[in-house]
Design an enzyme around this catalytic site. Structure first.
Site, PDB file in Angstrom:
ATOM      1  N   GLY A 155      45.555  50.870  22.920  1.00  0.00           N
ATOM      2  CA  GLY A 155      44.503  50.037  22.325  1.00  0.00           C
ATOM      3  C   GLY A 155      43.151  50.723  22.491  1.00  0.00           C
ATOM      4  N   ARG A 242      45.891  45.873  34.867  1.00  0.00           N
ATOM      5  CA  ARG A 242      46.061  44.704  35.737  1.00  0.00           C
ATOM      6  C   ARG A 242      47.025  45.100  36.859  1.00  0.00           C
ATOM      7  NH1 ARG A 242      42.055  42.987  34.021  1.00  0.00           N
ATOM      8  NH2 ARG A 242      41.642  41.033  32.948  1.00  0.00           N
ATOM      9  N   GLU A 271      44.831  40.559  44.185  1.00  0.00           N
ATOM     10  CA  GLU A 271      43.399  40.770  44.471  1.00  0.00           C
ATOM     11  C   GLU A 271      42.813  39.544  45.168  1.00  0.00           C
ATOM     12  OE1 GLU A 271      41.356  41.917  40.875  1.00  0.00           O
ATOM     13  OE2 GLU A 271      42.810  43.510  40.505  1.00  0.00           O
ATOM     14  N   HIS A 289      38.185  46.522  41.576  1.00  0.00           N
ATOM     15  CA  HIS A 289      38.179  45.994  40.192  1.00  0.00           C
ATOM     16  C   HIS A 289      36.786  46.116  39.557  1.00  0.00           C
ATOM     17  CE1 HIS A 289      40.420  43.075  37.297  1.00  0.00           C
ATOM     18  NE2 HIS A 289      39.618  43.894  36.626  1.00  0.00           N
ATOM     19  N   GLY A 291      36.247  47.881  36.697  1.00  0.00           N
ATOM     20  CA  GLY A 291      36.431  48.389  35.331  1.00  0.00           C
ATOM     21  C   GLY A 291      35.243  48.204  34.408  1.00  0.00           C
TER      22      GLY A 291
HETATM   23  C1  DGY Z   1      38.686  42.606  31.732  1.00  0.00           C
HETATM   24  O1  DGY Z   1      37.774  42.267  30.967  1.00  0.00           O
HETATM   25  O2  DGY Z   1      39.838  42.247  31.538  1.00  0.00           O
HETATM   26  C2  DGY Z   1      38.329  43.463  32.874  1.00  0.00           C
HETATM   27  O3  DGY Z   1      39.366  43.619  33.760  1.00  0.00           O
HETATM   28  C3  DGY Z   1      37.099  42.912  33.572  1.00  0.00           C
HETATM   29  O4  DGY Z   1      36.611  43.894  34.415  1.00  0.00           O
END
Ligand code: DGY
Length: 325
Positions: A155, A242, A271, A289, A291
């Site tokens: 994606g 995840r 988590e 986490h 990201g």
């Molecule tokens: C998400 O948006 O799914 C991310 O993991 C958030 O950091």
């Protein structure tokens, strides 16, 4: 005016936007709201902005009441939302794709660099005060140029991560439910392979698939002991998707046995608890986490979630509805 509840602190830009049209209550505590308080506070809400730490299940929706129209999750992942329960109750659920693509890909590729070049281990060494000296064989890592990255889940974030890998001279293979967007596949020279071939070929396996718990597309423990055994002993696993996509106990066992060379993890099965077997390992990089964790991206995510909620409250279709499919 509708009643909007925001279950966590989010950037003021988003709250201000909601307040232009509605009555907004936001949690302002330093710690996340506990479940019992959340269930009380959402009562009577027409719209709720949630984070990935909120479990939006049937009990949550029931606690809000039958007037609830929309749950706007401030995340691209929505495994914390029971979409089937939302659909059954006629509640629209939304997410925030697009605005966090580059930030999350930066995190994924940051993990690739950290784990292959041993940057986490090296930083810990310097901070520890233990002696070190430059040397030809001191803390050698693994180069990326000419190596292969395996993108699991092609994606937007997978593609953005592959772009970064190409810039570092890596070849790209990928696996997933659907093929990569053709323009991106051509641009990246990416080759679609089955998951087993990806595991056997890639020098870095980078996970970008959603967490799906059940059904033919389930990804829970997609990377289990059997999958890890198919990877090269010199290969690295990176997870910015995840936590439960990886069987952490199997990962610890594989690292212990030298089945793979190392792992870079931004997400975890439970988590914020981390499997104790990961904590002392030098061949593992662990991030909490992060990201999408930039000021710009968290603001954009929150504003997008607010826009989605406002659209539904105004009787319009939101930009980012999510469905069971
Ligand atoms: C998400 O948006 O799914 C991310 O993991 C958030 O950091």
């Amino acid at each position: 005016m509708a009643r909007v509840v925001v279950t966590n602190r989010i950037p003021t830009e988003a709250v201000d936007l909601l307040r232009t049209e509605h009555d907004v209550w936001t949690w302002d505590g330093d710690e996340p709201m506990d479940r019992a308080t959340a269930l009380q506070r959402i009562e009577g809400a027409d719209a709720i902005l949630t984070l990935l730490t909120d479990t939006v299940d049937d009990a949550f929706l029931a606690a809000a009441g039958p007037q609830l129209k929309v749950v706007a999750n401030v995340a691209v992942g929505y495994n914390n939302v029971d979409v089937e329960a939302c659909e059954r109750r006629g509640i629209v659920a939304t997410n925030t794709p697009g605005v966090l693509t580059d930030t999350t890909a930066d995190t994924a590729f940051g993990l690739v660099l950290m784990v292959t070049r041993r940057f986490g281990e090296a930083e810990r060494l310097v901070r520890s005060g233990r002696p070190w000296a430059w040397g030809m064989e001191f803390m050698l890592g693994t180069g990326l140029q000419g190596k292969t990255i395996g993108i699991v889940g092609p994606g937007a974030i997978g593609i953005a991560t592959a772009r970064r890998a190409r810039a570092f001279g890596m070849d790209v293979v990928y696996s997933g439910r659907s093929p990569m967007e053709p323009a991106a596949e051509t641009e990246l020279g990416a080759r679609r392979v089955c998951f087993d071939e990806l595991l056997a070929t890639a020098d870095v396996v980078s996970l970008h698939c959603p967490l799906v718990l059940h059904g033919p597309d389930a990804t829970h423990h997609l990377v289990d002991a059997a999958a890890l055994a198919k990877m090269k002993p010199t290969a690295y696993l990176v997870n910015s998707a995840r936590g439960p996509v990886v069987d952490e106990a199997a990962l610890v066992a594989a690292l212990e046995a030298g089945t793979i060379a190392g792992a870079g993890l931004d997400v975890f099965e439970e988590e914020p608890t981390i499997h104790p077997g990961l904590l002392d390992r030098e061949d593992v990089v662990l991030l909490p986490h992060l990201g999408s964790a930039t000021v710009e991206t968290r603001t954009a995510m929150s504003v997008l979630a607010a826009q989605n909620a406002l659209a539904v409250l105004a009787g319009r279709a939101p930009e980012n509805p999510v469905t069971r499919d």
